[in-house]
Design an enzyme around this catalytic site. Structure first.
Site, short mmCIF file in Angstrom:
data_model
loop_
_atom_site.label_atom_id
_atom_site.label_comp_id
_atom_site.label_asym_id
_atom_site.label_seq_id
_atom_site.Cartn_x
_atom_site.Cartn_y
_atom_site.Cartn_z
N CYS A 32 12.59 10.72 9.01
CA CYS A 32 12.48 10.17 10.36
C CYS A 32 13.80 10.32 11.13
CB CYS A 32 12.09 8.69 10.29
SG CYS A 32 10.41 8.42 9.68
N LYS A 42 0.85 -1.20 0.00
CA LYS A 42 0.00 0.00 0.00
C LYS A 42 0.88 1.25 0.00
CE LYS A 42 -2.85 2.96 2.86
NZ LYS A 42 -1.98 4.08 2.47
N GLU A 95 8.22 15.17 17.29
CA GLU A 95 8.73 15.13 15.93
C GLU A 95 7.99 16.16 15.08
OE1 GLU A 95 10.03 11.75 12.74
OE2 GLU A 95 8.03 11.56 13.61
#
Length: 500
Positions: free
Chosen positions: A300, A190, A400
């Protein structure tokens, strides 16, 4: 029509891109006909639309992948897997400019400095995994006694599901997909709903390379539909996800409550970079600036927390700002401009979220060049922003941000900075800059992170493992781990004497 034509005048290219879901080697509409619009984050304009998969589509894809694995793919020789991956690498090389252009349009990546680099890594990775076929699949004989013969086998999981993020649409897909194929699994993948175009185009290359129909299936769609269906599916034996920590926790929960499928998660990060007083300042500046501003901070592993020794702090801060102003440019907000090194963030939602952090009141703020007005561009461009003198409890240091926003604080002693570096729920990566060999390795030992760079930052290699500590995830990708993680171990006991 299951294809759309996309014109890219800056590259003098017209690209024909599939818009259907890809199941058993064919592009087809979704079962309910629902579609998702894709927008260019550099302009805010619609690129096109593609079909959004449903739970029914997921069920069909998994059933096909299971049958193909059982009756076809698992019976093919390893040499065939290797040859198919090698052919895929050649096709990626042939079409790298097209794939890079699609990621530039769809994800807002600067074409020359970002998107093409992603494709070079993908090609290298595909060749590496072609060479890895058969090398990490051997079991072992385990001596027990003269009466017994024991050994282990390494076997594929069968059907694996892959869910990939929007910040590296094709690269993150290939980090997972090529290793899963090298190990002998079939796949349902996906893409992120706002960056599906390059993976849909890539599906054509899978068929052109000669992979049997149904070995790879691509189901675009919404996470709450396709992602949940894959996470809960009883015939999916492993799932690998890259994305937010919140979604990773949800996938872990679904996987445990369904069939306890194995899970690999690469989630958020709040990576520290520590610059000691004996560091080469110019080197530290270049690596850390790249580590936070590359891909507009949407990494990230972005080193969004930089701690600099008080003896170097003032010099580092001056040079860091100079470097950022010199090397990062919107270049008239055109991601295909060769001078563009700073693209937009992915969406209005992400733009608004980052702007909330920028408007934060804690610490001192320096916006390195003016925030573009909407009269200049309808895209989502955010300039590099530096905060200093920020308290450790601040959201700027704990959450974050996923944008070109960095905190640069000073420290005095090793014991102080290692505590600050580890003061996070995340543990994906860390960087340290020092000319002291002992200090560098001591930091690498003490910091709570899955990857540590000494005198560099964010320079991954496809041949070495990657993954996080704490809430940054579980499991590892890349290198031999990128194959081994898609294999399960079976133990065989054979009695050598009859039982009396």
């Amino acid at each position: 029509m299951l294809f759309q034509t996309i014109n890219i005048p800056q590259l003098n290219k017209t690209i024909k891109v599939p818009i259907g879901i890809f199941v058993s080697g064919t592009f087809v509409p979704s079962s309910d006909g629902g579609m998702i619009d894709s927008y260019n984050p550099a302009t805010g304009k619609k690129i096109g639309s593609f079909y959004a998969g449903t739970q029914k589509d997921v069920n069909a894809a998994v059933e096909i992948a299971k049958d193909v694995y059982t009756y076809t793919w698992s019976m093919r020789p390893m040499k065939e897997r290797r040859d198919l991956l090698l052919k895929l690498a050649r096709l990626l090389e042939r079409d790298k400019e097209i794939l890079a252009a699609l990621d530039s349009l769809d994800a807002g990546k600067p074409y020359n400095s970002n998107a093409l680099s992603d494709l070079e890594q993908v090609i290298t990775l595909t060749n590496y995994y072609a060479g890895a076929v058969g090398k990490y699949t051997n079991g072992e004989v385990i001596p027990v006694s003269n009466d017994k013969f024991c050994y282990t086998l390494k076997e594929p999981f069968g059907v694996v599901a892959l869910i990939v993020p929007w910040n590296y649409p094709l690269a993150m897909a290939c980090w997972k997909l090529q290793g899963a194929l090298a190990a002998g699994n079939t796949v349902v993948i996906k893409p992120a709903e706002n960056t599906s175009l390059s993976l849909l185009y890539f599906a054509q290359l899978i068929m052109e390379a000669g992979f049997p129909k149904g070995v790879v299936n691509v189901i675009p769609g919404y996470g709450k539909v396709v992602g949940e269906a894959l996470s809960n599916h009883m015939d999916v034996n492993k799932i690998s996800f890259t994305g937010s920590t919140a979604v990773g926790c949800r996938i872990l929960q679904c996987a445990g409550m369904s069939n306890m499928k194995e899970v690999c998660l690469e989630c958020g990060g709040k990576s520290p970079a520590v610059v000691f007083k004996d560091a080469q300042v110019d080197n530290a500046v270049a690596w850390t600036a790249n580590g936070i501003f590359y891909n507009s901070g949407q990494n990230c592993t972005a080193n969004s927390r930089i701690y600099v020794h008080e003896n170097l702090y003032d010099e580092f801060l001056i040079k860091f700002k100079e470097y950022a102003r010199r090397h990062y440019s919107f270049a008239d907000f055109d991601v295909f401009n060769p001078d563009c090194t700073l693209g937009p963030v992915i969406s209005q939602i992400q733009y608004d979220r980052i702007m909330e952090y920028i408007e934060h009141t804690e610490g001192k703020r320096d916006i390195l060049f003016p925030i573009p007005l909407k009269t200049e561009t309808s895209g989502f461009f955010v300039p590099p922003v530096i905060f200093t003198d920020v308290p450790e409890t601040s959201a700027l240091l704990q959450e974050e941000i996923f944008g070109p926003v960095v905190v640069i604080n000073k420290f005095c002693h090793y014991s102080e900075v290692i505590k600050m570096a580890n003061n996070s729920r995340y543990g994906l990566a860390a960087a340290v800059f020092t000319e002291g060999v002992r200090r560098g390795h001591r930091f690498a030992r003490d910091v709570q992170a899955g990857t540590v760079w000494i005198n560099s930052s964010n320079d991954e290699e496809v041949t070495v493992p990657f993954g996080g500590f704490k809430m940054s995830g579980v499991g590892r990708e890349l290198g031999r781990y990128g194959v081994e993680s898609y294999l399960q171990t079976k133990t065989v006991h054979m009695s050598m004497v009859p039982h009396h």
